[in-house]
Design a protein around this motif. Sequence first.
Motif, mmCIF file in Angstrom:
data_model
loop_
_atom_site.group_PDB
_atom_site.id
_atom_site.type_symbol
_atom_site.label_atom_id
_atom_site.label_comp_id
_atom_site.label_asym_id
_atom_site.label_seq_id
_atom_site.Cartn_x
_atom_site.Cartn_y
_atom_site.Cartn_z
ATOM 1 N N ALA A 154 -7.258 -1.300 -1.088
ATOM 2 C CA ALA A 154 -8.212 -0.520 -1.876
ATOM 3 C C ALA A 154 -8.144 0.919 -1.405
ATOM 4 N N ASP A 214 -14.338 0.492 0.175
ATOM 5 C CA ASP A 214 -14.722 -0.892 0.418
ATOM 6 C C ASP A 214 -15.035 -1.559 -0.915
ATOM 7 N N VAL A 215 -14.140 -2.401 -1.379
ATOM 8 C CA VAL A 215 -14.327 -3.086 -2.654
ATOM 9 C C VAL A 215 -14.313 -4.583 -2.409
ATOM 10 N N SER A 275 -11.242 -7.458 -2.894
ATOM 11 C CA SER A 275 -9.902 -6.867 -2.790
ATOM 12 C C SER A 275 -9.099 -7.675 -1.788
ATOM 13 N N GLU A 287 -9.914 5.151 2.338
ATOM 14 C CA GLU A 287 -9.998 3.764 1.897
ATOM 15 C C GLU A 287 -11.403 3.493 1.371
ATOM 16 N N GLU A 307 -11.125 4.875 -8.121
ATOM 17 C CA GLU A 307 -10.887 3.835 -7.127
ATOM 18 C C GLU A 307 -9.890 2.847 -7.704
ATOM 19 N N ASP A 316 -6.822 -7.401 -6.360
ATOM 20 C CA ASP A 316 -7.615 -8.596 -6.082
ATOM 21 C C ASP A 316 -6.765 -9.676 -5.433
ATOM 22 N N TRP A 369 -7.861 -0.957 -6.595
ATOM 23 C CA TRP A 369 -7.762 -2.034 -5.620
ATOM 24 C C TRP A 369 -6.987 -3.196 -6.218
ATOM 25 N N HIS A 372 -6.850 -3.362 -10.188
ATOM 26 C CA HIS A 372 -8.089 -2.919 -10.803
ATOM 27 C C HIS A 372 -8.251 -1.416 -10.582
ATOM 28 N N SER A 411 0.830 -1.208 0.000
ATOM 29 C CA SER A 411 0.000 0.000 0.000
ATOM 30 C C SER A 411 0.863 1.256 0.000
#
Length: 408
Positions: A326, A318-319, A322, A316, A341, A345, A343, A351, A299
């Motif tokens: 994210a 919420d995905v 992830s 941050e 956004e 996976d 993130w 993504h 990160s």
Amino acid sequence: MSSSGIFVAPHAVAVAAVSGPVLTEAAAAVLTVRAASSAIEGPARGAVEQTAGESSLLAWEPVVAAVVELNVRIRMLTARAARTGAAADIPPPLSLAGRSRAEAERWTAASTGLLTQARSAVRDSVVAEEARQVIARLTHRPEIIETLAVFQQTLRRRSALTGSESQATRIAGDIGTCLTVLDEDANEREHCEALSAAVSVAHGGVQEALVLLDRLQSWISDINAVVARRRLAAQWLAALEEPVVATAAAAEAPGAFRNTAAALRAVLDGDRDLSPNLRAEGAEAIAWAAAVTRRCFVSELLRDSLAELGYTASQEVDVRYSAGLAMGLSRPLWQGEHSAEIWVDQQGAVHGRVVRNQDLADDSAVERDRERRVGFDVDLRTLGHRLGADVVTEEGYFPLDSARERRP
């Protein structure tokens, strides 16, 4: 190349003007926890695919391993000194965050000598009380006191006894040799136990001594195994007390791993052994800590790389799906009309998507929307190549290796 993790270029590690690359807090935590993880199964365990950013830290690993080992021995000696009330000038553990390799290497060289001196000071300060405790367990005879003093000196200097070739002195020499292999991190209670057994062997009959000598070797081997488990517990505890890990534990797992740390601290203090259940619990905690530190490290490097592309990572987001990585993005040129956004996976692919914050009022807004989405996709693919990761944009899936077929 399949993305089982994010790959980050070495430039993302902060560089000091004179001393060369230094470790950020997240990078230091990654390496400290990795050392603790290696202590569980040893370096021969299955290979773990690393990020390019983590690979850039490979040169640090032997340096960090030396620092971590010395820090653990410092913690163990500090616990011994606190328990006995011994006065010793013990060097403080080194925090690796913000340190260069040169600084870490200099500290290791200097502190190794200081630790040896401190260990001797602790032994010197307890020798009289140790002798009193050992003699209290045995018949008080002048020759016992003399033998005990010799064996105490053997433990301090770790040199085998020498003497004539009589069987008795050969046995004494064998006893001294046994004592020299007693782990240097053994605590004072274990020293007393080893010395009591050694004196009993030395002053038993010759035939009895030969049998007891085998028992002494086995006893010292058992002590060393306990000390090795204590050292492992101390290493795990140090990893769990890394600021990055402790902060995450307070937020994500406030009960379980705090209790684990407390139990490991009791092992370090010599109040309990590292039982099989606690060992399993500690290994689980270290595996969790490894995931936490890796996530924080990646990160951190993602934010640095995005900043170079003109984006600011904000709250941050919420995905679903992830890997705990994210973040929301903003860009001054977008003037609040759009945000984005990004993130990661579970397979390590990056993504990203653009989010429209305002309705499209006219044709010029439509054009800006299109241009920003195209520009963001280009930046995201640039980021993917820089980080060595597959990318998924609004336009589709783009593997790092362009020769690979697109995912269905």
